[in-house]
Structures are given as structure tokens and as C-alpha cells.
Design an enzyme around this catalytic site. Structure first.
Site, PDB file in Angstrom:
ATOM      1  N   GLU A   1     -10.961   3.702   6.531  1.00 18.25           N
ATOM      2  CA  GLU A   1      -9.868   4.587   6.994  1.00 18.25           C
ATOM      3  C   GLU A   1     -10.540   5.701   7.791  1.00 18.25           C
ATOM      4  OE1 GLU A   1      -7.914   6.758   3.833  1.00 18.25           O
ATOM      5  OE2 GLU A   1      -6.175   7.296   5.067  1.00 18.25           O
TER       6      GLU A   1
ATOM      7  N   ASP B   1       1.873   4.093   2.823  1.00 15.14           N
ATOM      8  CA  ASP B   1       0.815   4.949   2.260  1.00 15.14           C
ATOM      9  C   ASP B   1       1.410   6.098   1.428  1.00 15.14           C
ATOM     10  OD1 ASP B   1      -1.846   5.424   1.762  1.00 15.14           O
ATOM     11  OD2 ASP B   1      -2.331   6.237   3.731  1.00 15.14           O
ATOM     12  N   ASP B   2       1.807   7.181   2.106  1.00 17.65           N
ATOM     13  CA  ASP B   2       2.385   8.353   1.427  1.00 17.65           C
ATOM     14  C   ASP B   2       3.627   8.783   2.204  1.00 17.65           C
ATOM     15  OD1 ASP B   2       0.133   9.094  -0.605  1.00 17.65           O
ATOM     16  OD2 ASP B   2      -0.905   8.751   1.295  1.00 17.65           O
TER      17      ASP B   2
ATOM     18  N   HIS C   1      -9.611   1.219  -0.768  1.00 17.80           N
ATOM     19  CA  HIS C   1      -9.510   1.852   0.538  1.00 17.80           C
ATOM     20  C   HIS C   1     -10.905   1.803   1.170  1.00 17.80           C
ATOM     21  CE1 HIS C   1      -5.768   3.362  -1.020  1.00 17.80           C
ATOM     22  NE2 HIS C   1      -5.550   4.191  -0.021  1.00 17.80           N
TER      23      HIS C   1
ATOM     24  N   HIS D   1       0.857  -1.204   0.000  1.00 17.78           N
ATOM     25  CA  HIS D   1       0.000   0.000   0.000  1.00 17.78           C
ATOM     26  C   HIS D   1       0.885   1.243   0.000  1.00 17.78           C
ATOM     27  CE1 HIS D   1      -3.661   2.180   2.050  1.00 17.78           C
ATOM     28  NE2 HIS D   1      -3.047   2.963   1.166  1.00 17.78           N
TER      29      HIS D   1
END
Ligand code: ADE
Ligand code: ZN
Length: 331
Positions: free
Chosen positions: A197, A275-276, A194, A14
Site C-alpha cells: 500500500e 477499506d474505511d 496488507h 477488504h
């Protein structure tokens, strides 16, 4: 423990490749392409990465990617990340990318695909790093647009390991994309989404029932619905959890409050991901280390997490066997 966690062959399931854009490269690409940035310096950019929720992050994320204009830019973006990941002991990266976020800026799909494909080949050759590609649809835009992107991607269907669903979750349930995901299914393209979340557990159920996904990205809010937890466990569904992301986007207040221990306790198949990473304070190794510090997990727990990622990755039999062996030889 740091040495052990670095050595562990980690598969990342991810990652948003546009979210791996570090401010340093953002400035290089802004200069290269004559794009104005809202920050005066790398430090100023980092200081601005202070988020209240998912939307406040997405605003800066979409602005940051405005420096990506050519295939070379996408190549440099991905290679920059692959090198960092490799240095942390990551052996396989599955990257989401957001074609609609580029298309609205006039950057068409072939540009993105050319750059990312070239980087994937370089990473394989230079670093021995394998990768997979997940074309994500922006859930806060119309489903018809997602469908158009899927059809437009016909020359690349063979190269897609999956389609995904990301961006602002609240108010945009998975069911909005049922038709798009059923078309992907008809094409034989696996599906992830997703869910849970910021959105409610009902969105996780919808992703399972309506989109027929093989993995849930995040999914941490499943714990609010015990029957759903039982179902996820019984189906062996994998959750791609991103603890540092959840802290920075205030899904949880502190890493110590993160529900990862409960998810494991419930017998769910969990993986750790970044993720980021450019926006949330670190890559895969940092996520592993943060969990070690917060939960005091032993080596066996991390071996289990790394093993789940290898089992759930979009890779062929030969690569999976190789990674299983590398995992077994690493401790
Ligand atoms: N796009 C990039 N990062 C995301 C996240 N954490 N949630 C939803 N969409 C995203
Ligand atoms: Zn994500």
C-alpha cells in the site's frame, strides 16, 4: 450504469469495521458512553478527514474508535454498516477488526466478539447478508503482543475466517510476524496481509514467502517489480484493491492515475473494496462508480471484478454457488 452496478451482487473482501464508523454514529456512541470527541459536530469531523498519508489517517481512525466500549456498540457499528452495504447491493462482507486497538483502551476481546457475532447473525437473518471475520494484528506494535492476542483468542479460533496484518506499513515488514502467522497456519486459520500500500514490493514478496497468505490487501505497488507481477499472476493471487482509499491517503494523486487498469491488463486477480468507507468518501458501490467514471470500464469488466470477489471469498461451497448464480442472473 449505476443501476447495473447496484444490482451486481458484490462481495467486499477488504473492510475495517472500525473504519465504517460514520460521524453520526460516533456522536451517538460518544453521548451514550460519556466519551469526549475532538470535534464539535458531524460536519467538523468530516472536515477533519483530510489526510496526507496512511499515518495521518490512522491517528484519527484510532481516536474515532474510542467511542466503542460495549458489545452493544460493536453490534450497532457493524449493523449500521451492514444496512448501508446491503442497500448498495453488497451481499457478503469480510471485515477486519483490530483487537489490539481496543485492548489498549481496556476493551477486551470477548466484548468485541460478542458484539460483532450478534451483528453478523442479525445481518444474515434480516438482510440475507453473509460475512466473514478477519482478526488483524497491528504491525506497528510488537510481534509478541500479536502472538498473545492470537493465543487469547483460543475460544474464538473457530469463528475466525482469517488473520490479517494492518496499520502503519513503512518500517514494519511482514517478516516481523512470521512466527505469529506460522502459529495461525498451524491452527488451520487462513492468512491475509496488507502489503504494497505504502510499503515496497519487497513487502508483498515477504507476505507470500514468510506469512503464506492467500490474499494481498492493496498490493498496488507490485507494479514496480515486473517479476513479482508475473509471480502474482502465475499463482492466481488475489489483490483486494481500494481505489478511493488510495486517493484519500495519497498513494495516488487522482483516481485517474490509479494503477487498476494496469493490474487488470497484467492479468492479475483484482477486487474492488472500500477499506474505511466512513473516512474515504464511500462504500463499495462508490468505489465501483468511481472506477466507472475514471476508466470508462464496460459491464464485462465489472462482472469480472465481482466474480473474482465471489471466487476469493471465505465462504462455503453452497454460498459460493448461490452467489455465482446471483451474479449470472444480475445482468
Ligand atoms: N487500518 C485501517 N485502514 C487501514 C489501511 N488502509 N491500511 C493499513 N491499516 C489500516
Ligand atoms: Zn485496509
Amino acid at each position: 450504469m449505476r443501476d447495473f452496478l447496484t444490482r451486481l451482487p458484490k462481495a467486499e473482501l477488504h473492510l475495517h469495521i472500525e473504519g465504517s464508523l460514520e460521524p453520526e454514529l460516533m456522536f451517538v456512541l460518544a453521548e451514550r458512553n460519556g466519551v469526549a470527541l475532538p470535534y464539535g459536530s458531524v460536519e467538523e469531523a468530516r472536515a477533519a478527514y483530510d489526510f496526507q498519508d496512511l499515518q495521518s489517517f490512522l491517528d484519527l481512525y484510532y481516536r474515532g474508535m474510542s467511542v466503542l466500549r460495549t458489545a452493544e456498540d460493536f453490534h450497532d457499528l457493524a449493523m449500521d454498516y451492514f444496512r448501508r452495504a446491503h442497500a448498495e447491493g453488497v451481499v457478503h462482507v469480510e471485515m477486519h477488526f483490530d483487537p489490539q486497538a481496543h485492548r489498549v483502551r481496556g476493551i477486551e476481546l470477548p466484548v468485541v466478539m460478542e458484539g460483532l457475532s450478534l451483528a453478523r447473525r442479525h445481518a444474515e437473518r434480516e438482510l440475507g447478508l453473509s460475512s466473514a471475520l478477519i482478526m488483524a494484528f497491528l504491525r506497528d506494535r510488537e510481534a509478541a503482543e500479536a502472538m498473545a492476542v492470537l493465543e487469547e483468542a483460543a475460544p474464538y479460533w473457530e469463528m475466525l475466517d482469517a488473520v490479517g496484518l494492518d496499520s502503519a506499513e513503512r518500517g514494519h515488514p511482514p517478516s516481523k510476524f512470521t512466527e505469529v502467522f506460522m502459529r495461525a497456519a498451524q491452527l488451520g486459520i487462513p492468512r491475509v496481509a496488507h502489503a504494497g500500500e505504502e510499503g515496497p514490493p519487497a513487502y508483498i514478496r515477504e507476505a507470500l514467502d514468510r506469512l503464506d497468505v492467500c490474499r494481498i490487501d492493496h498490493g498496488v505497488r507490485c507494479l514496480e517489480d515486473p517479476a513479482l507481477v508475473a509471480r502474482l499472476r502465475d499463482e492466481g493471487m488475489v489483490l483486494t484493491v481500494c481505489p478511493l482509499s488510495n486517493v484519500r491517503l495519497k498513494v495516488v494523486e487522482r483516481i485517474e492515475d490509479h494503477p487498476l487498469p494496469q493490474l487488470l491488463e497484467a492479468g492479475l486477480r483484482v477486487t474492488l473494496n472500500s477499506d474505511d468507507p466512513a473516512y474515504f468518501g464511500g462504500g463499495v458501490l462508490d468505489n465501483y462508480l468511481a472506477c466507472q467514471r475514471a476508466f470508462g470500464w464496460d459491464e464485462a469488466t465489472f462482472i469480472q471484478l465481482a466474480g473474482t470477489a465471489i471466487e476469493a471469498a471465505f465462504i462455503g461451497d453452497a454460498r459460493r454457488t448461490e452467489l455465482r448464480h446471483r451474479l449470472a442472473a444480475s445482468y
